[in-house]
Design a protein around this motif. Structure first.
Motif, PDB file in Angstrom:
ATOM      1  N   GLN A 288       6.094   1.189   2.589  1.00  0.00           N
ATOM      2  CA  GLN A 288       5.095   0.515   3.425  1.00  0.00           C
ATOM      3  C   GLN A 288       5.620   0.288   4.832  1.00  0.00           C
ATOM      4  O   GLN A 288       4.882   0.440   5.805  1.00  0.00           O
ATOM      5  CB  GLN A 288       4.732  -0.831   2.800  1.00  0.00           C
ATOM      6  CG  GLN A 288       3.519  -0.768   1.894  1.00  0.00           C
ATOM      7  CD  GLN A 288       3.065  -2.166   1.569  1.00  0.00           C
ATOM      8  OE1 GLN A 288       3.742  -2.901   0.882  1.00  0.00           O
ATOM      9  NE2 GLN A 288       1.913  -2.531   2.060  1.00  0.00           N
ATOM     10  N   ALA A 289       6.886  -0.100   4.923  1.00  0.00           N
ATOM     11  CA  ALA A 289       7.462  -0.394   6.233  1.00  0.00           C
ATOM     12  C   ALA A 289       7.490   0.851   7.110  1.00  0.00           C
ATOM     13  O   ALA A 289       7.428   0.759   8.337  1.00  0.00           O
ATOM     14  CB  ALA A 289       8.865  -0.959   6.066  1.00  0.00           C
ATOM     15  N   LYS A 290       7.592   2.013   6.480  1.00  0.00           N
ATOM     16  CA  LYS A 290       7.644   3.262   7.235  1.00  0.00           C
ATOM     17  C   LYS A 290       6.273   3.664   7.766  1.00  0.00           C
ATOM     18  O   LYS A 290       6.173   4.451   8.699  1.00  0.00           O
ATOM     19  CB  LYS A 290       8.197   4.384   6.354  1.00  0.00           C
ATOM     20  CG  LYS A 290       9.679   4.227   6.015  1.00  0.00           C
ATOM     21  CD  LYS A 290      10.154   5.358   5.120  1.00  0.00           C
ATOM     22  CE  LYS A 290      11.619   5.207   4.753  1.00  0.00           C
ATOM     23  NZ  LYS A 290      12.053   6.268   3.811  1.00  0.00           N
ATOM     24  N   LYS A 291       5.208   3.133   7.145  1.00  0.00           N
ATOM     25  CA  LYS A 291       3.853   3.468   7.576  1.00  0.00           C
ATOM     26  C   LYS A 291       3.475   2.603   8.773  1.00  0.00           C
ATOM     27  O   LYS A 291       3.193   1.416   8.628  1.00  0.00           O
ATOM     28  CB  LYS A 291       2.856   3.243   6.441  1.00  0.00           C
ATOM     29  CG  LYS A 291       2.987   4.226   5.304  1.00  0.00           C
ATOM     30  CD  LYS A 291       1.932   3.951   4.265  1.00  0.00           C
ATOM     31  CE  LYS A 291       2.015   4.947   3.122  1.00  0.00           C
ATOM     32  NZ  LYS A 291       0.987   4.683   2.103  1.00  0.00           N
ATOM     33  N   ILE A 292       3.494   3.200   9.915  1.00  0.00           N
ATOM     34  CA  ILE A 292       3.184   2.450  11.127  1.00  0.00           C
ATOM     35  C   ILE A 292       1.785   2.819  11.594  1.00  0.00           C
ATOM     36  O   ILE A 292       1.466   3.995  11.788  1.00  0.00           O
ATOM     37  CB  ILE A 292       4.221   2.738  12.228  1.00  0.00           C
ATOM     38  CG1 ILE A 292       5.605   2.264  11.757  1.00  0.00           C
ATOM     39  CG2 ILE A 292       3.835   2.050  13.530  1.00  0.00           C
ATOM     40  CD1 ILE A 292       6.729   2.590  12.712  1.00  0.00           C
ATOM     41  N   ASP A 293       0.943   1.836  11.730  1.00  0.00           N
ATOM     42  CA  ASP A 293      -0.441   2.055  12.142  1.00  0.00           C
ATOM     43  C   ASP A 293      -0.486   2.271  13.655  1.00  0.00           C
ATOM     44  O   ASP A 293      -0.134   1.387  14.436  1.00  0.00           O
ATOM     45  CB  ASP A 293      -1.297   0.843  11.750  1.00  0.00           C
ATOM     46  CG  ASP A 293      -2.768   1.067  12.010  1.00  0.00           C
ATOM     47  OD1 ASP A 293      -3.163   1.075  13.191  1.00  0.00           O
ATOM     48  OD2 ASP A 293      -3.525   1.245  11.039  1.00  0.00           O
ATOM     49  N   GLU A 294      -0.929   3.443  14.043  1.00  0.00           N
ATOM     50  CA  GLU A 294      -0.886   3.816  15.449  1.00  0.00           C
ATOM     51  C   GLU A 294      -1.795   2.938  16.312  1.00  0.00           C
ATOM     52  O   GLU A 294      -1.436   2.566  17.437  1.00  0.00           O
ATOM     53  CB  GLU A 294      -1.280   5.286  15.605  1.00  0.00           C
ATOM     54  CG  GLU A 294      -1.172   5.825  17.025  1.00  0.00           C
ATOM     55  CD  GLU A 294       0.256   5.801  17.565  1.00  0.00           C
ATOM     56  OE1 GLU A 294       0.433   5.681  18.789  1.00  0.00           O
ATOM     57  OE2 GLU A 294       1.210   5.884  16.755  1.00  0.00           O
ATOM     58  N   GLU A 295      -2.970   2.598  15.791  1.00  0.00           N
ATOM     59  CA  GLU A 295      -3.908   1.782  16.587  1.00  0.00           C
ATOM     60  C   GLU A 295      -3.332   0.380  16.845  1.00  0.00           C
ATOM     61  O   GLU A 295      -3.396  -0.125  17.968  1.00  0.00           O
ATOM     62  CB  GLU A 295      -5.250   1.677  15.863  1.00  0.00           C
ATOM     63  CG  GLU A 295      -6.029   2.988  15.866  1.00  0.00           C
ATOM     64  CD  GLU A 295      -7.366   2.831  15.189  1.00  0.00           C
ATOM     65  OE1 GLU A 295      -7.810   1.684  14.995  1.00  0.00           O
ATOM     66  OE2 GLU A 295      -7.970   3.857  14.859  1.00  0.00           O
ATOM     67  N   ILE A 296      -2.785  -0.224  15.779  1.00  0.00           N
ATOM     68  CA  ILE A 296      -2.186  -1.554  15.955  1.00  0.00           C
ATOM     69  C   ILE A 296      -0.972  -1.456  16.869  1.00  0.00           C
ATOM     70  O   ILE A 296      -0.751  -2.317  17.729  1.00  0.00           O
ATOM     71  CB  ILE A 296      -1.776  -2.139  14.588  1.00  0.00           C
ATOM     72  CG1 ILE A 296      -3.006  -2.306  13.677  1.00  0.00           C
ATOM     73  CG2 ILE A 296      -1.067  -3.477  14.769  1.00  0.00           C
ATOM     74  CD1 ILE A 296      -3.998  -3.324  14.154  1.00  0.00           C
ATOM     75  N   LEU A 297      -0.197  -0.399  16.702  1.00  0.00           N
ATOM     76  CA  LEU A 297       0.975  -0.185  17.547  1.00  0.00           C
ATOM     77  C   LEU A 297       0.572  -0.151  19.020  1.00  0.00           C
ATOM     78  O   LEU A 297       1.199  -0.788  19.875  1.00  0.00           O
ATOM     79  CB  LEU A 297       1.678   1.113  17.154  1.00  0.00           C
ATOM     80  CG  LEU A 297       3.022   1.400  17.827  1.00  0.00           C
ATOM     81  CD1 LEU A 297       4.088   0.424  17.351  1.00  0.00           C
ATOM     82  CD2 LEU A 297       3.460   2.839  17.564  1.00  0.00           C
ATOM     83  N   GLN A 298      -0.484   0.590  19.333  1.00  0.00           N
ATOM     84  CA  GLN A 298      -0.960   0.690  20.718  1.00  0.00           C
ATOM     85  C   GLN A 298      -1.428  -0.661  21.251  1.00  0.00           C
ATOM     86  O   GLN A 298      -1.199  -0.993  22.416  1.00  0.00           O
ATOM     87  CB  GLN A 298      -2.095   1.713  20.812  1.00  0.00           C
ATOM     88  CG  GLN A 298      -1.668   3.155  20.605  1.00  0.00           C
ATOM     89  CD  GLN A 298      -0.680   3.620  21.662  1.00  0.00           C
ATOM     90  OE1 GLN A 298      -0.660   3.122  22.781  1.00  0.00           O
ATOM     91  NE2 GLN A 298       0.162   4.577  21.298  1.00  0.00           N
ATOM     92  N   GLU A 299      -2.076  -1.456  20.372  1.00  0.00           N
ATOM     93  CA  GLU A 299      -2.532  -2.783  20.793  1.00  0.00           C
ATOM     94  C   GLU A 299      -1.354  -3.668  21.177  1.00  0.00           C
ATOM     95  O   GLU A 299      -1.399  -4.414  22.160  1.00  0.00           O
ATOM     96  CB  GLU A 299      -3.333  -3.438  19.659  1.00  0.00           C
ATOM     97  CG  GLU A 299      -4.708  -2.840  19.429  1.00  0.00           C
ATOM     98  CD  GLU A 299      -5.626  -3.028  20.631  1.00  0.00           C
ATOM     99  OE1 GLU A 299      -5.651  -4.143  21.183  1.00  0.00           O
ATOM    100  OE2 GLU A 299      -6.284  -2.051  21.027  1.00  0.00           O
TER     101      GLU A 299
END
Length: 509
Positions: A288-299
């Motif tokens: 799970q920790a490896k799954k980084i949500d790109e949209e949240i990351l950009q926010e």
């Protein structure tokens, strides 16, 4: 008043990223305050634990254990810990804000629950407990008082102070927990492995949900222990045949004969109206920790954080301002859809709809609501369920045949993949790649990524066009198989284009 003002200013000095609100409760060695995260605006609960009181009450180990365990966990039905701030006098534990109180109070207020409502709670509890056990943690104090409810009446397992870490070949002996919910082997001081005592407690909780009372109850403690050790209780006549079958299998005195979590999952009463996101095994914390949500990351990046540093902090589970903001944003989005990453049809705030096709792949996808997702959602007015869509297909073909065709289609489209299960793959697609780059397959059945793609060097080659997604095959209630495609990272439109090409490539099913 002056002392109070000074104390308040000290709190603000130690907690500059939070706007403190009212006190929610006061305990033996601290208090809990509601607060607002200044950067994201999301509410949190902050436990303020006084070090001196903790030492005087010999509770240091309990506090440390709970913090250590909660730092590890990422599950929709386990209370979330965002950060821990330590000062010479206090420990500030920033946690998920759960506004609707304890399940205990809910049961007291409503009395016994209807089976559909009780089942919904129970399914969430079992999912959370299974996640604990997969991470080698046994709770040991499961009871309605330690099960909190959020604003949508979703369960959050809390209070891991009596938890312990299981080790292969080792047994536990500590007698702990509440007597009414404790297993016979616990109150007898016998050795136990761990999971079986949580199963017993879950059986007592299920009884309480369905009956509004406890199976083992007596003001006289010796009499109570006698009932528990003998498994002496009665089942009310109003229970359904399914519940009457399930409860006694969980409340078996002999732990070797007691039902296990996997067996509970297979029970027909448990499986009825089981939401899709709870029908799959809980994800591994590391994955799970490896799954980084790109949209949240950009926010989060927009608020002033550097991308590479933030990504590295997320992957290594480092606590800092950026990761706290990321997880607060992520959890408040996922909370709407009530699921965890990689295990549901849709992340709640994705504006791009996903679709399900009929029994064969077509180039134009059609809207259809899959009835097996949550057939009971209409009857559970207290539990609003988001209706969800998926992009994929359904088929009656054999799973091996389906996966063979999936791999052929992915290879045709120059999509790299890595198997993480017999029917589950992580995939990566870079539109500019040529076929000869991904031409080899290793002996594990993984379509090899070129080294430049696997490492961070990919960032120099249009990272905004990289599409990462997961492919998972599920069995539905209609004896069909659902192939679900879930975007992990990358532009929505590119992902949809790829999915359209993928469906067109599938030649059977």
């Amino acid at each position: 008043m002056e002392g109070s003002s000074r104390g308040s200013s000290n709190l603000e000095m130690y907690l500059p990223n939070y706007k403190l609100g009212k006190t929610l409760g006061i305990g033996s060695f601290g208090k809990v305050k509601i607060a607002e995260h200044a950067l994201t605006g999301h509410k949190v609960a902050i436990k303020i634990l006084n070090r001196r009181k903790i030492r005087n009450m010999d509770m240091e180990e309990k506090v440390r254990r709970e913090i250590k365990i909660l730092r590890l966990f990422m599950h929709p039905h386990i209370i979330r810990l965002y950060e821990v701030i330590e000062t010479p006098s206090d420990i500030f534990v920033v946690m998920e804000y759960v506004k609707s109180g304890e399940l205990f109070d809910y049961i007291v207020e409503k009395g016994r629950l209807l089976e559909d409502e009780a089942r919904c709670f129970f399914q969430q509890i079992i999912s959370g407990v299974e996640y604990c056990h997969r991470n080698m943690v046994v709770h040991r104090d499961l009871k309605p008082e330690n099960l909190l409810l959020d604003s949508k009446c979703n369960v959050k397992i809390a209070d891991f102070g009596l938890s312990n870490v299981m080790r292969d070949g080792h047994f536990l002996k500590t007698s702990c927990g509440s007597p009414n919910y404790a297993a016979p082997e616990v109150i007898s001081g016998k050795l136990y492995a761990g999971p079986e005592v949580d199963v017993w407690s879950c059986g007592v909780i299920l009884y309480a949900l369905l009956c509004g009372s406890l199976p083992f109850d007596d003001e006289n403690i010796p009499n109570l222990f006698k009932k528990i050790k003998g498994g002496i209780y009665t089942l009310p006549s109003h229970l359904s045949s399914g519940a009457r079958d399930l409860i006694p299998r969980m409340l078996v005195v002999d732990p070797m004969k007691r039902m296990t979590i996997p067996e509970i999952r297979q029970h027909l009463w448990f499986q009825e109206k089981l939401p899709r996101y709870l029908a799959v095994p809980p994800p591994d914390t590391v994955q799970q920790a490896k799954k980084i949500d790109e949209e949240i990351l950009q926010e989060v990046i927009k608020t002033g954080f550097e991308r590479n540093q933030l990504v590295e902090s997320l992957r290594t589970r480092i606590q800092n301002e950026g990761t706290v903001a990321y997880y607060l944003m992520l959890d408040n989005r996922c909370r709407i859809s009530n699921g965890y990453l990689g295990a549901e049809f849709q992340e709640a705030k994705e504006n791009m709809q996903r679709f399900i096709t009929n029994d064969h792949p077509v180039s134009t996808v059609r809207h259809r609501m899959p009835a097996f997702i949550d057939q009971g959602s209409a009857s559970r007015s207290q539990f609003p369920v988001e209706r969800k869509w998926a992009l994929g297909l359904q088929s009656r073909a054999h799973p091996r045949e389906i996966m063979t065709e999936v791999l052929k289609a992915l290879q045709e489209l120059d999509v790299g993949w890595k198997k993480i299960g017999h029917y589950n793959m992580k995939c990566r697609w870079l539109p500019c790649l040529t076929r000869n780059i991904d031409s080899s397959t290793n002996n594990h059945g993984n379509h090899i990524f070129q080294d430049a793609i696997e490492n961070d060097g990919i960032s120099s080659r249009s990272p905004q066009n990289v599409v990462k997604f997961e492919v998972q095959l599920y069995k539905t209630r209609e004896d069909k198989y659902l192939l679900d495609l879930q975007r992990v990272q990358g532009p929505h439109l590119l992902f949809l284009d790829l999915c359209a090409d993928f469906l067109a490539q599938l030649r059977v099913l």
